[in-house]
Each structure stands twice: as structure tokens, then as C-alpha cells.
Motif scaffolding. Structure first.
Motif, PDB file in Angstrom:
ATOM      1  N   LEU A   1       0.812  -1.215   0.000  1.00 40.31           N
ATOM      2  CA  LEU A   1       0.000   0.000   0.000  1.00 40.31           C
ATOM      3  C   LEU A   1       0.847   1.266   0.000  1.00 40.31           C
ATOM      4  N   ALA A   2       2.147   1.106   0.262  1.00 39.95           N
ATOM      5  CA  ALA A   2       3.009   2.272   0.426  1.00 39.95           C
ATOM      6  C   ALA A   2       3.270   3.009  -0.879  1.00 39.95           C
ATOM      7  N   VAL A   3       2.874   2.430  -2.012  1.00 38.97           N
ATOM      8  CA  VAL A   3       3.017   3.126  -3.287  1.00 38.97           C
ATOM      9  C   VAL A   3       2.152   4.383  -3.314  1.00 38.97           C
ATOM     10  N   ILE A   4       1.157   4.440  -2.438  1.00 36.85           N
ATOM     11  CA  ILE A   4       0.257   5.590  -2.373  1.00 36.85           C
ATOM     12  C   ILE A   4       0.850   6.639  -1.434  1.00 36.85           C
ATOM     13  N   PRO A   5       1.150   7.842  -1.909  1.00 36.20           N
ATOM     14  CA  PRO A   5       1.720   8.880  -1.055  1.00 36.20           C
ATOM     15  C   PRO A   5       0.840   9.169   0.163  1.00 36.20           C
ATOM     16  N   GLY A   6       1.468   9.207   1.319  1.00 36.86           N
ATOM     17  CA  GLY A   6       0.749   9.443   2.562  1.00 36.86           C
ATOM     18  C   GLY A   6       0.626   8.197   3.407  1.00 36.86           C
ATOM     19  N   VAL A   7       0.717   7.026   2.788  1.00 33.04           N
ATOM     20  CA  VAL A   7       0.625   5.782   3.548  1.00 33.04           C
ATOM     21  C   VAL A   7       1.919   5.538   4.305  1.00 33.04           C
ATOM     22  N   SER A   8       3.060   5.573   3.608  1.00 33.66           N
ATOM     23  CA  SER A   8       4.391   5.348   4.163  1.00 33.66           C
ATOM     24  C   SER A   8       4.742   3.870   4.188  1.00 33.66           C
ATOM     25  N   ARG A   9       5.849   3.538   3.510  1.00 32.21           N
ATOM     26  CA  ARG A   9       6.301   2.151   3.495  1.00 32.21           C
ATOM     27  C   ARG A   9       6.661   1.690   4.900  1.00 32.21           C
ATOM     28  N   SER A  10       7.493   2.465   5.584  1.00 33.33           N
ATOM     29  CA  SER A  10       7.872   2.071   6.939  1.00 33.33           C
ATOM     30  C   SER A  10       6.682   2.160   7.890  1.00 33.33           C
ATOM     31  N   GLY A  11       5.788   3.134   7.667  1.00 34.13           N
ATOM     32  CA  GLY A  11       4.603   3.241   8.521  1.00 34.13           C
ATOM     33  C   GLY A  11       3.697   2.038   8.390  1.00 34.13           C
ATOM     34  N   ALA A  12       3.470   1.588   7.149  1.00 33.36           N
ATOM     35  CA  ALA A  12       2.605   0.436   6.925  1.00 33.36           C
ATOM     36  C   ALA A  12       3.228  -0.840   7.477  1.00 33.36           C
ATOM     37  N   THR A  13       4.528  -1.043   7.221  1.00 33.01           N
ATOM     38  CA  THR A  13       5.175  -2.279   7.659  1.00 33.01           C
ATOM     39  C   THR A  13       5.343  -2.327   9.174  1.00 33.01           C
TER      40      THR A  13
ATOM     41  N   LEU B   1       3.710  -4.461  14.424  1.00 32.69           N
ATOM     42  CA  LEU B   1       3.221  -4.257  15.789  1.00 32.69           C
ATOM     43  C   LEU B   1       1.913  -5.001  16.012  1.00 32.69           C
ATOM     44  N   ALA B   2       1.030  -4.960  15.020  1.00 32.11           N
ATOM     45  CA  ALA B   2      -0.247  -5.662  15.139  1.00 32.11           C
ATOM     46  C   ALA B   2      -0.048  -7.173  15.250  1.00 32.11           C
ATOM     47  N   LEU B   3       1.040  -7.678  14.668  1.00 31.43           N
ATOM     48  CA  LEU B   3       1.345  -9.108  14.744  1.00 31.43           C
ATOM     49  C   LEU B   3       2.092  -9.479  16.019  1.00 31.43           C
ATOM     50  N   GLY B   4       2.342  -8.500  16.878  1.00 40.16           N
ATOM     51  CA  GLY B   4       2.921  -8.787  18.185  1.00 40.16           C
ATOM     52  C   GLY B   4       4.413  -8.594  18.299  1.00 40.16           C
ATOM     53  N   LEU B   5       5.073  -8.040  17.266  1.00 39.52           N
ATOM     54  CA  LEU B   5       6.519  -7.833  17.355  1.00 39.52           C
ATOM     55  C   LEU B   5       6.843  -6.659  18.274  1.00 39.52           C
ATOM     56  N   LYS B   6       8.006  -6.747  18.890  1.00 37.19           N
ATOM     57  CA  LYS B   6       8.491  -5.639  19.691  1.00 37.19           C
ATOM     58  C   LYS B   6       8.808  -4.453  18.782  1.00 37.19           C
ATOM     59  N   ARG B   7       8.857  -3.252  19.356  1.00 37.93           N
ATOM     60  CA  ARG B   7       9.028  -2.049  18.554  1.00 37.93           C
ATOM     61  C   ARG B   7      10.325  -2.081  17.746  1.00 37.93           C
ATOM     62  N   GLU B   8      11.431  -2.440  18.374  1.00 35.05           N
ATOM     63  CA  GLU B   8      12.712  -2.465  17.662  1.00 35.05           C
ATOM     64  C   GLU B   8      12.724  -3.540  16.585  1.00 35.05           C
ATOM     65  N   ALA B   9      12.129  -4.697  16.885  1.00 35.98           N
ATOM     66  CA  ALA B   9      12.046  -5.776  15.892  1.00 35.98           C
ATOM     67  C   ALA B   9      11.184  -5.356  14.710  1.00 35.98           C
ATOM     68  N   ALA B  10      10.109  -4.631  14.993  1.00 39.77           N
ATOM     69  CA  ALA B  10       9.232  -4.146  13.914  1.00 39.77           C
ATOM     70  C   ALA B  10       9.996  -3.219  12.983  1.00 39.77           C
ATOM     71  N   ALA B  11      10.827  -2.333  13.553  1.00 41.82           N
ATOM     72  CA  ALA B  11      11.610  -1.417  12.730  1.00 41.82           C
ATOM     73  C   ALA B  11      12.633  -2.175  11.894  1.00 41.82           C
ATOM     74  N   LYS B  12      13.302  -3.141  12.505  1.00 39.58           N
ATOM     75  CA  LYS B  12      14.362  -3.851  11.776  1.00 39.58           C
ATOM     76  C   LYS B  12      13.786  -4.666  10.626  1.00 39.58           C
ATOM     77  N   VAL B  13      12.676  -5.356  10.853  1.00 38.31           N
ATOM     78  CA  VAL B  13      12.086  -6.128   9.758  1.00 38.31           C
ATOM     79  C   VAL B  13      11.578  -5.182   8.667  1.00 38.31           C
ATOM     80  N   SER B  14      11.124  -3.991   9.046  1.00 38.53           N
ATOM     81  CA  SER B  14      10.697  -2.998   8.064  1.00 38.53           C
ATOM     82  C   SER B  14      11.872  -2.576   7.191  1.00 38.53           C
ATOM     83  N   PHE B  15      13.025  -2.303   7.819  1.00 40.19           N
ATOM     84  CA  PHE B  15      14.203  -1.891   7.064  1.00 40.19           C
ATOM     85  C   PHE B  15      14.667  -2.996   6.118  1.00 40.19           C
ATOM     86  N   LEU B  16      14.741  -4.228   6.618  1.00 42.06           N
ATOM     87  CA  LEU B  16      15.233  -5.332   5.802  1.00 42.06           C
ATOM     88  C   LEU B  16      14.258  -5.679   4.684  1.00 42.06           C
TER      89      LEU B  16
END
Length: 264
Positions: A156-168, A173-188
């Protein structure tokens, strides 16, 4: 475009690509706020080369480890699961981006109002995910199916305003990952999609676009992107995503107010 403008937009790209605030929205809104000519999709994608450099340098050991584990051990190890999850999770974003590119360019990139609404809406969802998500699972506990779900959100991040990192990050987080883990999987997970975005400009590249401003923008995106990755991962050891959810709401409100003032 001047060198100064390119550097400003490069810094904006580096900051907003890895923070959950939408780089594509900011690359549209910042020139609009300042009265500059739009940078254009080609230049915006070129700036992704800078953030690709940043994430590659920062995570080069992780990327090599993922490739080796994924190829040699499949899904028998946590790293192998993450590697194959990234491969499969990239597919939705690649397909959606390819199919929706013209629609996004014609509709969403031309509408400041839609960008503002999406900034606020996704910010609210990020707020809920950060407040209500259990945040118990580490990166070692991630499953292939988790990364696929996160990849679907990334599409969905192809749509401006959604945000790739925001969506991921929100999906993680909704799947239960810790905050730092959520960021790292988003980056990778973002590495192959950012690579694809940067490669998109090659077939249509005009030699005239490779100006000092172009290279200044790419360099600014690389430096600011690397710094943001390091600072965000450190911040998330104790901090929350709520500040970014609030920031999205403020930018959205400012854009709407400015729309009304300008009578647009």
C-alpha cells in the motif's frame, strides 16, 4: 532544481524513508509548502538510490547472513525464515507498484488533500497498533507468514501518505513484534523494494538528469538515511511510535489549513 533544493529533498527522503511518516508524501508536500517546482517522480525515485546505499551499508552483515541462511538452511532457522519471508513478502509490493504506478501518478500525487487524509488516517492506525499491540515477540520468533503479511501492508506504500515504513511497522506491531524488531524487519523488507524503485529510473534515465544537484540529493539521502536508521533503533529501545503518529496528524492538519488559506 538548485543544489540546495536537491540537498533539502535528499535529507527529507533520508529522514522520511525510515521513519513512519511517508517519504513520498514529504517529497510532494515540502516543495508545495515552499513554493518550489515539483521534483518529479523520476528524481524522487533517484533519491531512493541514496536510501538504498544507507540501508545496505548499515545492514550489510545482516543482508549477507540472510542470503546465506536462506539459501543453505531454508526455513529451518529463524534467519532463514526471515530471509524467505522477505523474498515472498516483496512480491505484493512489486506487483502493486507496477500495476498502480500510472494511477498513483495521475491521482494521488496530484492531490494534497488525499495525502493529508492518508497521513492522518495511517497515523491513527499506527497509534492504535503501538498502544494495543502486545509487543512480545522478537525478530528470532518471526514466521514466514508474518513477513508475508507485513509485505502485503508494504504494497500500500506506493500511495503517497501511507508510508512504506509506517505500513510495515504498523503491521509488525499488530502481529505482536516488539518495537525495535518491527523497525528492523521494516528496514530489511524494504531493501529489495527500494532497490527495485531505484532501478526503475534506469530505463528512462536521461543523461541530462545527472547534474551536481542530482548527486548532491543522492548523497544527502544516503547520509541522513544512515543516521536515521541508527538513531531510530537506539530510540526504540525505550521510546514509542506515538510521536510519529502525532507528527503525521500535525502535518496533515497544516496541509489542510494551507489548502483552505490558498483556496485550493
Amino acid at each position: 532544481m538548485t543544489v540546495l533544493q536537491a540537498i533539502v529533498l535528499g535529507i527529507v527522503q533520508g529522514l522520511a524513508e525510515f521513519l513512519p511518516i511517508s517519504s513520498s508524501a514529504h517529497l510532494i508536500l515540502v516543495p508545495w509548502f515552499l513554493g518550489w517546482s515539483p521534483s518529479g517522480l523520476a528524481f524522487d525515485l533517484a533519491l531512493h538510490a541514496g536510501t538504498l546505499i544507507a540501508v545496505t551499508i548499515y545492514f550489510w552483515r545482516d543482508l549477507i547472513h540472510l542470503a546465506v541462511e536462506g539459501l543453505t538452511k531454508g526455513t529451518r532457522t529463524p534467519t532463514g525464515k526471515l530471509a524467505w519471508g522477505i523474498v515472498l513478502g516483496t512480491v505484493p509490493g512489486a506487483i502493486f507498484g507496477y500495476l498502480m504506478e500510472d494511477v498513483v501518478e495521475a491521482v494521488f500525487r496530484q492531490s494534497v488533500l488525499s495525502i493529508a487524509i492518508l497521513l492522518a488516517a495511517v497515523g491513527f492506525i499506527l497509534y492504535l497498533a503501538d498502544r494495543l499491540g502486545p509487543k512480545r515477540r522478537s525478530l528470532e520468533e518471526i514466521r514466514v507468514v508474518d513477513v508475508i503479511w507485513i509485505g502485503l501492508a508494504q504494497a500500500l506504500a506506493v500511495i503517497p501518505g501511507v508510508s512504506r515504513s509506517g505500513a510495515t511497522i504498523t503491521a509488525a506491531l499488530a502481529l505482536g513484534l516488539k518495537r525495535e524488531a518491527a523497525a528492523k524487519v521494516s528496514f530489511l523488507l524494504g531493501w529489495p523494494i527500494i532497490l527495485g524503485g531505484a532501478l526503475l529510473v534506469i530505463p528512462d534515465a536521461d543523461p541530462s538528469m545527472f547534474t551536481p544537484a542530482f548527486f548532491a540529493g543522492v548523497a544527502a539521502a544516503a547520509v541522513s538515511g544512515y543516521a536515521v536508521i541508527a538513531m531510530l533503533l537506539q530510540y526504540l529501545q525505550r521510546g514509542t511510535y506515538l510521536v510519529f503518529a502525532g507528527y503525521r496528524g500535525i502535518v496533515a492538519a497544516f496541509a489542510i489549513i494551507l489548502l483552505l488559506v490558498r483556496g485550493m
